[in-house]
Design a protein around this motif. Structure first.
Motif, PDB file in Angstrom:
ATOM      1  N   ASN A   1      40.052 -16.011 -42.136  1.00  0.00           N
ATOM      2  CA  ASN A   1      41.420 -15.361 -42.550  1.00  0.00           C
ATOM      3  C   ASN A   1      41.145 -13.931 -42.380  1.00  0.00           C
ATOM      4  N   PRO A   2      41.740 -13.272 -41.550  1.00  0.00           N
ATOM      5  CA  PRO A   2      41.353 -11.831 -41.284  1.00  0.00           C
ATOM      6  C   PRO A   2      41.803 -11.115 -42.334  1.00  0.00           C
ATOM      7  N   ASP A   3      42.717 -11.379 -43.070  1.00  0.00           N
ATOM      8  CA  ASP A   3      43.086 -10.465 -44.463  1.00  0.00           C
ATOM      9  C   ASP A   3      42.031 -10.848 -45.506  1.00  0.00           C
ATOM     10  N   HIS A   4      41.315 -11.527 -45.223  1.00  0.00           N
ATOM     11  CA  HIS A   4      40.221 -11.865 -46.525  1.00  0.00           C
ATOM     12  C   HIS A   4      39.250 -10.800 -46.379  1.00  0.00           C
ATOM     13  N   PRO A   5      38.911  -9.876 -47.614  1.00  0.00           N
ATOM     14  CA  PRO A   5      38.241  -8.965 -47.658  1.00  0.00           C
ATOM     15  C   PRO A   5      36.559  -9.049 -47.581  1.00  0.00           C
ATOM     16  N   VAL A   6      36.319 -10.495 -48.083  1.00  0.00           N
ATOM     17  CA  VAL A   6      34.799 -10.892 -47.876  1.00  0.00           C
ATOM     18  C   VAL A   6      34.372 -11.285 -46.474  1.00  0.00           C
ATOM     19  N   ASN A   7      35.038 -12.285 -45.915  1.00  0.00           N
ATOM     20  CA  ASN A   7      34.494 -12.815 -44.694  1.00  0.00           C
ATOM     21  C   ASN A   7      35.237 -12.374 -43.632  1.00  0.00           C
ATOM     22  N   LYS A   8      36.416 -11.346 -43.789  1.00  0.00           N
ATOM     23  CA  LYS A   8      37.131 -10.711 -42.528  1.00  0.00           C
ATOM     24  C   LYS A   8      37.294 -11.672 -41.223  1.00  0.00           C
ATOM     25  N   GLY A   9      37.897 -12.779 -41.411  1.00  0.00           N
ATOM     26  CA  GLY A   9      38.326 -13.619 -40.518  1.00  0.00           C
ATOM     27  C   GLY A   9      37.262 -14.315 -39.821  1.00  0.00           C
ATOM     28  N   LYS A  10      36.122 -14.376 -40.437  1.00  0.00           N
ATOM     29  CA  LYS A  10      35.037 -15.170 -39.815  1.00  0.00           C
ATOM     30  C   LYS A  10      34.691 -16.223 -40.781  1.00  0.00           C
ATOM     31  N   ILE A  11      34.198 -17.511 -40.195  1.00  0.00           N
ATOM     32  CA  ILE A  11      33.832 -18.464 -40.995  1.00  0.00           C
ATOM     33  C   ILE A  11      32.664 -19.131 -40.203  1.00  0.00           C
ATOM     34  N   CYS A  12      31.470 -19.908 -41.012  1.00  0.00           N
ATOM     35  CA  CYS A  12      30.282 -20.350 -40.508  1.00  0.00           C
ATOM     36  C   CYS A  12      30.695 -21.720 -39.751  1.00  0.00           C
ATOM     37  N   ALA A  13      29.614 -22.453 -39.309  1.00  0.00           N
ATOM     38  CA  ALA A  13      29.660 -23.393 -38.416  1.00  0.00           C
ATOM     39  C   ALA A  13      30.402 -24.815 -39.241  1.00  0.00           C
TER      40      ALA A  13
ATOM     41  N   ASN B   1      26.242 -15.255 -49.119  1.00  0.00           N
ATOM     42  CA  ASN B   1      27.571 -15.502 -48.286  1.00  0.00           C
ATOM     43  C   ASN B   1      27.120 -14.944 -46.952  1.00  0.00           C
ATOM     44  N   PHE B   2      26.387 -15.764 -46.191  1.00  0.00           N
ATOM     45  CA  PHE B   2      25.639 -15.141 -45.020  1.00  0.00           C
ATOM     46  C   PHE B   2      26.624 -14.892 -43.857  1.00  0.00           C
ATOM     47  N   VAL B   3      27.935 -15.388 -43.800  1.00  0.00           N
ATOM     48  CA  VAL B   3      28.826 -14.791 -43.044  1.00  0.00           C
ATOM     49  C   VAL B   3      29.167 -13.207 -43.228  1.00  0.00           C
ATOM     50  N   LYS B   4      29.053 -12.745 -44.666  1.00  0.00           N
ATOM     51  CA  LYS B   4      29.266 -11.479 -44.793  1.00  0.00           C
ATOM     52  C   LYS B   4      27.957 -11.021 -44.476  1.00  0.00           C
ATOM     53  N   ASN B   5      27.019 -11.592 -45.138  1.00  0.00           N
ATOM     54  CA  ASN B   5      25.461 -10.702 -44.739  1.00  0.00           C
ATOM     55  C   ASN B   5      25.329 -10.537 -43.111  1.00  0.00           C
ATOM     56  N   ILE B   6      25.844 -11.658 -42.204  1.00  0.00           N
ATOM     57  CA  ILE B   6      25.591 -11.104 -40.791  1.00  0.00           C
ATOM     58  C   ILE B   6      26.510 -10.003 -40.467  1.00  0.00           C
ATOM     59  N   ARG B   7      27.567 -10.044 -40.840  1.00  0.00           N
ATOM     60  CA  ARG B   7      28.552  -8.879 -40.444  1.00  0.00           C
ATOM     61  C   ARG B   7      28.112  -7.659 -40.866  1.00  0.00           C
ATOM     62  N   GLN B   8      27.470  -7.631 -42.216  1.00  0.00           N
ATOM     63  CA  GLN B   8      26.949  -6.385 -42.860  1.00  0.00           C
ATOM     64  C   GLN B   8      25.767  -5.930 -42.160  1.00  0.00           C
ATOM     65  N   PHE B   9      24.946  -6.963 -41.997  1.00  0.00           N
ATOM     66  CA  PHE B   9      23.612  -6.626 -41.204  1.00  0.00           C
ATOM     67  C   PHE B   9      23.730  -5.869 -39.729  1.00  0.00           C
ATOM     68  N   VAL B  10      24.621  -6.932 -38.949  1.00  0.00           N
ATOM     69  CA  VAL B  10      24.594  -6.166 -37.551  1.00  0.00           C
ATOM     70  C   VAL B  10      25.509  -5.186 -37.667  1.00  0.00           C
ATOM     71  N   SER B  11      26.345  -4.617 -38.311  1.00  0.00           N
ATOM     72  CA  SER B  11      26.890  -3.344 -38.432  1.00  0.00           C
ATOM     73  C   SER B  11      26.179  -2.259 -38.271  1.00  0.00           C
ATOM     74  N   ASN B  12      24.731  -2.372 -38.457  1.00  0.00           N
ATOM     75  CA  ASN B  12      23.923  -1.270 -38.112  1.00  0.00           C
ATOM     76  C   ASN B  12      22.982  -1.643 -37.250  1.00  0.00           C
ATOM     77  N   ARG B  13      23.609  -2.566 -36.194  1.00  0.00           N
ATOM     78  CA  ARG B  13      22.929  -2.734 -34.824  1.00  0.00           C
ATOM     79  C   ARG B  13      23.512  -2.284 -33.805  1.00  0.00           C
ATOM     80  N   ASN B  14      24.359  -1.341 -33.798  1.00  0.00           N
ATOM     81  CA  ASN B  14      25.170  -0.899 -32.584  1.00  0.00           C
ATOM     82  C   ASN B  14      24.411   0.128 -31.871  1.00  0.00           C
ATOM     83  N   VAL B  15      24.078  -0.373 -30.612  1.00  0.00           N
ATOM     84  CA  VAL B  15      23.230   0.558 -29.619  1.00  0.00           C
ATOM     85  C   VAL B  15      23.590   1.857 -29.467  1.00  0.00           C
TER      86      VAL B  15
END
Lengths: 1023, 454, 384
Positions: free
Chosen positions: A118-130, A258-272
């Motif tokens: 659900n894109p309106d969700h503040p935690v997972n921001k429109g993404k879910i896991c497998a 909440n690894f969906v959140k973790n992934i988003r936050q972690f890669v947010s600092n991986r922008n080349v």
């Protein structure tokens, strides 16, 4: 002429001798009957053909009738805002795990067909896991329990709901009257309304006690936390603000938190494009986890050495850099006393980790105080967690702590359940109600619940599908899937979200709250909880919202958005440490450096609930690509010494318990370390999960939970047995010189270090421009292309599942994976380079590259695959005869062939069970046997977007379309769009200096650009 | 032109001066005597093999070709191997009858008919595989440019379509060639037979041939023309089959050496097969004086030559792989020799290159047993050559992630057996139903059969 | 069928048999010299040099082959060009539609095919006029001997120079081993074919039965039987399909009561008509396309009851009570919002049209109603 009767055959008519003879003969009386059809020879071809053709024609037409092609069944009363053929979206909440991500369920004609975040969700921001993606299969699972089932002395029979419920009520009431305990066992309750319901339940039945637990709950972590922060709750971490992350056996990118959140936050600092913001991930682990695979520095470390590592780091920091510490509230001497006489030499000697790396780590930590995180894995022991929290405190990283969702009624420790089983055996328990949970599978046998159940007068299990606990209970009540239920969720801090059904219960079941509520009210009513829920919100939440609107509108908008954040948002993230524990704290002496077993959470089967979900069981393990099994992962060295190979079965023994499990050699696993993922090995499970993996929980005793899930007293004994393990890739030793590092030499994977990139020393290998002797095909208008950023992709597998669901990809089953016939359209390739002891792992999603000069097209004899004007390499399923030539000629081998009708072949037509018809996306062809298929860039979505554009008189834009994989990717690593649109994101990345095409030198002009991965290492070659 | 070539200065082709009518007798005998038990046993075995194949085929048609070992990435395996193998076998016949005819090799007369027949049967067997190997064989019609519900035609840029045209043309032309050759002999049989049924049959198929020299006149001309067309055709067919691989982009397939290499290999295996069968036939029907040892020896020489060409190709592949400096290329060939399918590779090399060297010795060339064994080995080797080319290449291509090992299943083996069954059943039936040696040709080269002109 | 003892009236000709091929040569030379036309030499294999001595014309087959071959090439060229770049051009592997090099193999094969097969057909069926099993020479001693080891010379009776005795003596002079007269076969001369003979008719019947049964099987069974059904029946549920899974047979389900979809907007004025009238304002302007939209929705959904011009002249002729005119004072004074409310919630017998009309369409319809009202009761300023 005449007399043509004399001669057989028409050629005779032209025969000179004959004509001469006719001249000689006088009897020319019959000349008049020349050329009457009836006078022609008996076998006149003309006549024969005429007649037989006529008969054939008559026959064919006469025998053809036109079949009934089915009937059109419209709505007899059309619901508002449902248009046949147009999807609807409902926001709800996923209950697949404790994270409760917000989801958006896509329905067609009132039937759910796809789930996304659900894109309106503040935690997972429109993404879910497998798991969330695939959970829709559980809704339609034909093997769900459909009717209440009563079990009496080994026999089970179906009941109708009334009598089943009546019995339940009697039992509960009588138990109460007998002053016996009524036990509710449930998963952690995050729903405020359910909590309220349970309160009422307690009120109604005084003797009620409620036990909740989560699978492989890390009690050790909890205890450690409570020792150092008695006043506050266990937090989560905000990785988006962390420059340095140190993961100790932690898999925070795939299974923990909440690894969906973790992934988003972690890669947010991986922008080349923002090299200065690049974070750095150190991983110390015994296992090779997905997190480790994504680490910049990864060190295999025997689990026994973790306390030592942390002690060493703390010691180093406090003794050498105490002057540079910003946080001066910590009692340095106290702590130094705890971690005395540890130093880097000592540790690097024990662990074999080069000292320079450790120094670098220490330096990084000191330089990034308050911007670094030490993350510990849930499997680890109390000490490790404690020291980690301590180190975070010293470095002032508590800034990065965020509130963790807090369930109601969470039992703090495992001992409660020990007491429970004692009570049971003491006969104090009258009724046990298992609310949608499977304790008999999740808890060790030593707990004796199984035997206990037989002592309890009445055990009832509310469950969706049959499981071990249900098998052992007197009554099974089938309950709704999440998509059929009402509900809500509160994270304990500042976020509400709602659960709304998207289809009436398809098997006529009730949701678990309805049943409990029924017990309270004495009568079972569908939708009772819906009302209860609304009343609860009206009383509890609506008033505090002080929004101008009436409740009706408030509730409407909450359901519409799926989330609600109360205005009075007071979250206090103050973490007050107390160091009192240090006095009476004595670090457990360093564990023996011998065989050690680590039990970890599985990637895709949750707590074992998803063993009946073929999509998830067949989803390849992110690292080893193993499907349909778990295994004991061991290092190559150990395997050699024990003469084991992939699949050879070993016996693991531990204090009288033992399991037999196949081993699998995984590079980078620490020596003398065995890693097994739990959740597999369900015994009572639908046909899908039969004989899938082994259950390591059988090795558990009533251990001291402070040790976590690391076991030292383990014996490993080879049994000469062998079990075929189905991996989707061929595994060969990293020492095989012929095959080593091919992905590097072939430029399939291109990597560099951040420093190289910044200093401009890094160059991407590109094929040289070739002159074409034929005119290029001109593409005008939108031309589709994709970019995959390998810096962002962590390989979580959400895209694969999303693609399966979107594109009706069948499950093929273990035997077919063994044969190498998996059908997933997108796969995530794992490449190892370096040494088998400590490899560097590269992950790469691989899908159809939609090459402009596609080699598959040239060779198809029946033009079943060709190029569309918008640059798609498209398949004509109905034209395909299945020569498989295209697949042979595809350098990426991304084409998939229906060797069987897999729906029919898998588990005797399991996928053709009637309810699964609803699962398939009506927009996508269900491919028949003998047909080649592959990624279509979600052409159905492109078509839909084009229709909308036409309908609204717009030009179709590249940004109108999101492919299923792109929509699912938690890291936003996939970008899709129009390569001609100069100011689109895609165009930018497609022409990025780090972008490259795989196998570009073949000059087939692929259209999927990969952004080369940068590892944040201090200037040195990538291992 | 053929008519002014003077045959009279040729060496003996037919041993021991048989009278013309003796030739008739000798060749027509198998058609008129009851079959011996040996014959029936042979027929029994071959037809059983055929049956096995048919059953396996039935299963794979019903359940889908998942019953085979094929997988990702090995999309092609045994069926295609068989296809190439049998097409190869099919090359000897036309070569013997057409090319040797153009070169005026009179020793061919004894074996040409038989070789041609084997060509046709081999091509029939081969032609089956492209049809049955597909996922939906019932749609084979789409492979021909016929109007259909999709309004699509075929893709003329696809080597598989070239195959369809090449193989079907080859089959038709060699059939016509063979049939034209048969007509006079059928006429002869028609005239000598006593049974009424046989007579009608022979009459129908001999089309009323009258041994007229006004016809012989044209007949010899068309024979020359057909030979002229068949020669480039036979070369083209295996060239085009090799395009299936050469035109693809896979390292190990994508090589220009393939056409000559395949043709040589085809002739090689074809001769081996013909030699094998002939040895049996001349023994059973004691036609030793017509299918002479000299003929067999000459065939062995051809095998020696072509075998060495094949060996050269093997070497050249490696050389080019190294010389081109293409790492993918060199990887593939190293992988062939030392990789996961090395066993197949070494079977191929030893059978095709090493053992055939024995033919340098005249003793072995003229020793029936020895040459028979070598012939068998050559066929084994050539089958494995195709296996190596098709399977090893596919099993390890560009992306290591997509590699997989291919294991054939029982059904695969069954179909392989079936193909041999079909071929030999046809051959065995042919032996007893049509003259295995061209009567008129043999007669024409018997001493004193031609008028002496002065 | 012995046909030796015949009368000369249907004599076909006389043949002489020799054992020695060399004698033939002499006979041939003699006959050519005498100028016979209808004669032939028979031998079971080609006798070299004979055709030359017989003064036979050069065989034309070579040219035939050439012409047919070229035809083949052109056919191939046309086929590839027309199918690939005219009738159904497709982009394949980035190649141009007419990529000639790729077509060469096909052209070559077609050339060879047509040339060789065609030439054979021409020879057999046009030059030789085969099949011809009724030729008088068949089933004669002459033919039998020739096909074994004799060589025959045959002169037909139709030759101008033909005289039975003379020919016989000629043959004798050359030392023929045997001389045979051959005549037409009596039985063949007498043959009268029956027109509708039982065999033929029953043959046709059999054909009919077979074709019809095959056709039936194919058209009605096989084509509907997966996997032969061209994915006609896929295992999925499209819009408006019936379902075997749900008891009520409806494939399309209703969303559960009380749920809210993303595309749903909240209507705050349930049973509050006046409030709606006050609060709601028409967001649309009376532009052309809005009115267009309004008209077409009005005509579809409203006009059946309200009439084309909204005068309450229903087209349902009495099945349903006629609504009041939209041009009444009351309605004209209603605000747009008030009308909107009626559309949303319905009124009296009129049901809600919320599910038929989207929000935009509702407002558009209202615009159109306004224009209707304006048109039918025009005010002063409208006229000017």
């Amino acid at each position: 002429m005449g007399k043509n009767k004399i001669w057989k055959g028409l050629t005779e008519l032209r025969n000179p001798e004959r004509s001469r003879l006719l001249k000689e003969q006088e009897f020319s009386a019959e000349t008049k009957e020349d050329f009457q059809l009836s006078q022609l020879g008996g076998i006149s071809r003309r006549k024969f053909l005429a007649l037989s053709a006529a008969t054939a024609a008559i026959a064919t037409t006469a025998c053809t009738n036109y079949r009934d092609k089915g009937s059109i069944v419209p709505y007899n009363q059309k619901p508002e805002n449902v248009l046949p053929g147009k999807p609807n979206f409902y926001s709800s909440t996923c209950t697949g795990c404790a994270n409760h991500c917000g989801i958006l369920i896509k329905t067609r004609e009132g039937r759910p067909i796809k789930v996304d975040g659900n894109p309106d969700h503040p935690v997972n921001k429109g993404k879910i896991c497998a798991i969330g993606q695939a959970s829709i299969l559980n809704l339609y699972d034909p093997e769900r329990v459909k009717k209440p089932i009563k079990k009496e002395n080994g026999k089970s029979r179906e009941l109708d709901w009334d009598s089943a419920f009546a019995e339940l009520v009697n039992q509960v009431r009588s138990a109460e009257s007998r002053k016996q305990e009524i036990v509710l066992i449930a998963k952690p309750v995050f729903s405020p309304s359910t909590a309220r319901l349970l309160e009422e339940f307690k009120k109604r039945f005084g003797t009620t006690t409620i036990y909740t637990y989560d699978f492989l709950e890390s009690f050790a972590k909890l205890n450690a936390w409570k020792q150092i922060y008695p006043k506050s709750d266990l937090p989560e971490f905000d990785f988006s603000r962390a420059k340095i992350v140190v993961a100790l056996e932690s898999n925070f990118l795939a299974t923990e938190g909440n690894f969906v959140k973790n992934i988003r936050q972690f890669v947010s600092n991986r922008n080349v494009d923002k090299p200065e913001e690049f974070n750095r991930l150190y991983a110390f682990e015994g296992d090779l986890s997905l997190t480790g695979a994504n680490a910049d520095y990864r060190f295999p470390l025997h689990p026994s050495l973790f306390p030592l590592l942390l002690a060493t780091l703390i010691n180093e920091i406090l003794s050498k850099y105490s002057n540079r510490l910003l946080n001066n509230k910590v009692p340095k001497d106290k702590i130094l006393g705890l971690v005395a006489n540890q130093n880097l030499e000592n540790f690097s000697g024990k662990s074999g980790i080069n000292k320079s790396y450790l120094e670098l780590l220490v330096k990084d930590l000191i330089d990034n105080q308050g911007k670094s995180l030490i993350v510990t894995g849930d499997s680890l022991s109390e000490d490790v967690h404690l020291l980690a929290f301590l180190l975070n405190e010293i470095l002032g990283n508590t800034k990065l702590y965020t509130a963790k969702p807090k369930p109601r009624f969470l039992n703090p420790s495992f001992d409660d359940f020990v007491q429970l089983s004692e009570k049971i055996n003491a006969g104090q328990v009258g009724v046990i109600i298992n609310v949608d949970c499977n304790p008999l599978f999740h808890f060790p046998e030593d707990l004796g619940l199984k035997q206990g159940f037989s002592k309890v007068p009445f055990v009832v299990t509310l469950t969706e599908d049959n499981n071990e606990t249900a098998e052992a209970s007197n009554l099974i009540l089938p309950i709704n899937h999440n998509f059929e239920s009402w509900g809500d969720y509160y994270d304990g801090n500042n976020l509400y979200s709602t659960i709304q059904p998207v289809i009436e219960p398809i098997f006529g079941t009730f949701q678990k709250e309805d049943i409990l509520l029924g017990l309270v009210n004495g009568q079972l009513r569908a939708g009772a909880f819906h009302k209860f829920l609304m009343d609860f919100w009206k009383e509890e939440i609506y008033p505090s919202s002080n929004s101008g609107v009436d409740f009706e509108q408030f509730w409407f908008s909450v359901l519409h958005d799926g989330v609600y954040i109360p205005p009075s948002n007071t979250v206090s993230n103050s973490y007050e440490p107390s160091f009192d524990f240090i006095e009476h704290k004595k670090l457990i002496a360093e564990l023996t450096n011998d065989w050690t077993l680590v039990i970890k959470k599985p990637y895709f089967v949750g707590d074992g609930k998803y063993m009946n979900n073929g999509w998830l069981v067949e989803l390849p393990h992110p690292i080893t690509k193993v499907t349909w099994d778990n295994y004991a992962a061991i290092s190559e060295k150990d395997a050699k010494s024990l003469k084991l190979e992939n699949g050879s079965v070993v016996k693991l023994q531990r204090s009288g318990k033992e399991i037999e499990v196949p081993v699998f050699i995984v590079p980078g696993i620490a020596e003398k370390t065995i890693v097994i993922e739990a959740g597999f090995g369900r015994e009572v499970v639908s046909v899908v999960g039969k004989d899938v993996g082994v259950n390591p929980i059988k090795l558990f005793g009533l251990d001291n939970s402070s040790n976590g899930y690391v076991f030292q007293d383990i014996k490993i004994i080879p049994t000469g047995k062998f079990r075929q393990i189905a991996s989707t890739v061929e595994h060969h030793s990293l020492n095989d010189t012929g095959l080593k590092d091919l992905h590097k030499s072939r430029h399939i994977i291109q990597e560099g270090t951040l420093d190289e990139f910044v200093s401009g020393k890094m160059e991407i290998h590109r094929a040289k421009e070739l002159i074409s002797i034929i005119p290029e095909v001109k593409y005008t208008g939108v031309k589709w292309a994709m970019v995959i950023d390998l810096n962002k992709c962590v390989g979580c597998g959400a895209c694969v599942t999303a693609c399966n669901v979107e594109n009706n990809v069948p499950i093929v089953g273990k035997d077919q994976v063994v044969r190498g016939r998996e059908m997933q359209w997108i796969r995530i390739d794992t490449y190892y380079s370096g040494t088998p002891e400590n490899p560097s792992v590269s992950l790469q999603p691989m899908l159809c590259q939609h090459c402009d000069d596609a080699p598959c097209e040239n060779v198809c004899p029946v033009v079943a695959t060709n190029h569309s004007p918008d640059g798609l390499n498209q398949m004509i399923y109905n034209r395909c005869v299945g020569t498989r030539y295209c697949s042979n000629n595809c350098p990426y081998k991304v084409r998939r062939f229906n060797f069987y009708d897999f729906r029919d072949h898998f588990a005797d037509g399991y996928l053709y069970k009637d309810s699964l018809r609803l699962l398939n996306n009506p927009e996508v062809t269900v491919r028949s046997r003998g047909v080649m298929e592959k990624c279509t860039f979600c052409i159905q979505r492109i078509a839909e977007a084009r229709q909308d554009a036409l309908a609204n008189g717009r030009q179709l834009k590249g940004t109108d379309v999101k492919t299923a994989c792109q929509e699912a990717c938690p890291a936003e690593a996939i970008i899709f769009g129009d390569m001609h649109d100069k100011d689109s994101e895609l165009y930018y990345w497609r022409n990025h200096k780090l972008g490259y095409f795989v196998l570009e030198e073949l000059n087939i002009k692929p259209n999927v650009t990969y952004i080369a991965k940068l590892r944040n290492k201090k200037s040195e070659e990538v291992a | 032109m053929s008519s002014n070539i003077d045959y009279s200065i040729e060496p003996e082709v037919v041993e021991g001066q048989p009278k013309l009518n003796q030739i008739n007798e000798a060749i027509a005998k198998p058609l008129e005597t009851r079959p011996s038990w040996k014959y029936l046993v042979a027929l029994g075995i071959s037809s059983t093999m055929l049956l096995i194949g048919a059953v396996c085929l039935g299963f794979s048609f019903y359940y889908g070709i998942g019953l085979w070992g094929n997988n990702q990435p090995v999309g092609w395996a045994i069926p295609i191997v068989n296809f190439v193998f049998w097409v190869g076998i099919g090359h000897a016949g036309t070569l013997i009858s057409a090319i040797l005819f153009l070169f005026r090799q009179r020793w061919r007369t004894g074996i040409s008919r038989f070789a041609e027949a084997m060509t046709i049967f081999a091509v029939i067997t081969a032609g089956l595989f492209p049809l049955i190997h597909t996922g939906r064989p019932w749609l084979a019609g789409y492979l021909f440019p016929l109007p259909n519900q999709h309004r699509l035609w075929v893709n003329f840029t696809s080597p598989l379509i070239w195959d369809v045209f090449a193989v079907s043309t080859y089959l038709t032309v060699s059939f016509v060639f063979w049939y034209i050759g048969l007509i006079p002999d059928l006429a002869m049989l028609r005239d000598r037979t006593k049974s009424k049924i046989k007579k009608t049959i022979y009459s129908i198929f001999s089309l009323g041939w009258r041994h007229s020299n006004r016809h012989w006149h044209h007949y010899e001309m068309i024979y020359l023309i057909l030979a002229g067309f068949a020669t480039p055709l036979v070369l083209s067919v295996h060239t085009i089959v090799s395009f299936d691989f050469a035109v693809s982009i896979l390292p190990g397939w994508h090589t220009t050496i393939f056409p000559p290499y395949f043709v040589a290999g085809a002739v090689f295996s074809g001769f081996a097969m013909v030699q094998n069968v002939l040895i049996v036939v001349r023994k059973i029907f004691n036609l030793e004086h017509i299918i002479t040892l000299d003929t067999l020896e000459k065939m062995n020489k051809v095998m020696l030559a072509t075998g060495m060409m094949v060996g050269y190709a093997y070497g050249m592949e490696f050389f080019i792989a190294w010389y081109s400096g293409n790492p993918l290329e060199s990887f593939v060939f190293l992988n062939r020799a030392f990789g996961n399918y090395a066993w197949a590779y070494w079977i191929m090399v030893s059978c095709n290159v090493i053992f055939t060297q024995l033919f340098w010795f005249k003793k072995i060339r003229r020793n029936i047993v020895a040459m028979f064994i070598i012939g068998v080995l050559v066929n084994v080797g050539m089958w494995f050559e195709r296996f190596v080319i098709v399977v090893t290449t596919l099993s390890r291509d560009f992306l290591p992630s997509s590699w997989d090992y291919y294991k054939p299943t029982l059904v695969d083996i069954g179909i392989l057996l079936g193909s041999f069954g079909l071929f030999f059943t046809l051959v065995i039936l042919f032996i007893r139903s049509l003259p295995v040696v061209s009567i008129s040709e043999v007669k024409a080269v018997v001493k004193g059969s031609q008028p002496v002109h002065h | 069928m012995d046909n030796q003892m015949n009368t000369s009236e249907n004599l076909y000709g006389v043949g002489a048999l020799f054992k020695d091929p060399n004698k033939i040569v002499k006979v041939v030379e003699k006959l050519v010299e005498l100028g016979y036309k209808h004669w032939d030499v028979h031998s079971s294999y080609p006798l070299h040099g004979i055709p030359k001595r017989m003064r036979l014309k050069w065989s034309p087959l070579g040219y035939v082959a050439l012409i047919l071959g070229l035809t083949g090439t052109l056919t191939g060229l046309f086929l590839t060009w027309w199918t690939m770049s005219v009738d159904y051009p497709l982009t394949i592997g980035g190649k141009p539609w007419f990529s000639f090099p790729a077509f060469v193999p096909v052209l070559f094969e077609l050339t060879v095919l047509l040339a060789s097969v065609g030439t054979a057909i021409v020879m057999l069926f046009i030059i030789f006029k085969f099949p011809n099993n009724q030729h008088p020479l068949h089933d004669t001693e002459y033919m039998k001997k020739v096909s074994v080891d004799h060589f025959g010379v045959f002169i037909e009776a139709k030759d101008e120079l033909f005289e039975l005795e003379k020919v016989k003596s000629l043959f004798n002079d050359f030392g023929a081993d045997e001389i045979i007269e051959i005549a037409y076969d009596r039985n063949e001369v007498a043959f009268k074919p029956k027109v509708f003979d039982v065999k033929f008719i029953s043959f046709l019947v059999v054909i009919a039965i077979i074709t019809s049964s095959v056709a039936y099987l194919f058209n009605n069974k096989i084509l509907y039987f997966p996997p032969f059904d061209f994915m006609l029946n896929q295992f999925r549920l499209g819009p408006q399909e019936s379902s075997t899974f749900f008891a009520d047979g409806f494939g399309m389900r209703k969303p559960p009561a009380g749920t809210v979809a993303r595309n749903q907007e909240f209507y705050p004025f349930k049973n509050k008509p006046d409030e709606a009238g006050m609060k709601l304002v028409n967001p649309l302007l009376a532009t052309k396309e809005n009115l267009e939209l309004g008209r077409n929705k009005f005509n579809t959904f409203c006009s059946p009851c309200h009439g084309w011009r909204g005068e309450g002249d229903s087209r349902l002729n009495g099945q349903f009570p006629n609504p009041p005119s939209l041009h009444s004072e009351k309605v004209r004074n209603w605000t747009d919002g008030r009308i909107y409310h009626v559309i949303m919630e319905g009124q009296n017998v009129m049901p809600s049209y919320a599910s038929q009309l989207t929000e935009k369409e509702r407002w558009a319809v209202i615009l159109y109603i306004r224009s209707l009202q304006r048109a039918l009761n025009a005010k002063q300023e409208d006229i000017q």
